[in-house]
Write a protein that holds these residues in place. Structure first.
Motif, short mmCIF file in Angstrom:
data_model
loop_
_atom_site.label_atom_id
_atom_site.label_comp_id
_atom_site.label_asym_id
_atom_site.label_seq_id
_atom_site.Cartn_x
_atom_site.Cartn_y
_atom_site.Cartn_z
N CYS A 1 1.60 1.23 -6.20
CA CYS A 1 2.64 1.15 -5.18
C CYS A 1 3.89 0.54 -5.80
O CYS A 1 3.81 -0.50 -6.47
N CYS B 1 4.34 -3.32 -3.96
CA CYS B 1 3.40 -4.44 -4.14
C CYS B 1 2.58 -4.33 -5.43
O CYS B 1 1.89 -5.27 -5.80
N CYS C 1 2.08 -1.21 2.65
CA CYS C 1 3.54 -1.26 2.61
C CYS C 1 4.14 -0.23 3.57
O CYS C 1 5.19 -0.48 4.16
N CYS D 1 1.78 2.48 -0.89
CA CYS D 1 0.44 2.22 -0.36
C CYS D 1 0.47 2.15 1.17
O CYS D 1 1.54 2.00 1.78
#
Ligand SMILES: [Zn+2]
Length: 65
Positions: free
Chosen positions: A27, A30, A59, A56
């Motif tokens: 991602c 993150c 998020c 992801c």
């Protein structure tokens, strides 16, 4: 069938089949690693293997509030 071929040394190379369970990304927000379905990601015809990022689910949920 597609596969990845990596040269590990002068006389050694590794071939790994690409399928729907062994393709991963991170991602961009993150850094979490997760599996992706390349066929689905590339199906819109407007992405490429170098610059396309997949966010992801965590998020994505945060962004949607
Ligand atoms: Zn994330």
């Amino acid at each position: 069938m597609f596969y990845i071929k990596v040269k590990l040394g002068q006389d050694l190379e590794m071939k790994v089949d690409i399928h729907d369970e062994n393709v991963f990304t991170r991602c961009p927000y993150c850094g979490t690693e997760f599996a992706v379905d390349l066929v689905e990601v590339l199906s819109d015809g407007e992405c490429d293997l170098h610059s396309t990022a997949v966010v992801c689910t965590t998020c994505t949920k945060k962004a949607r509030g």
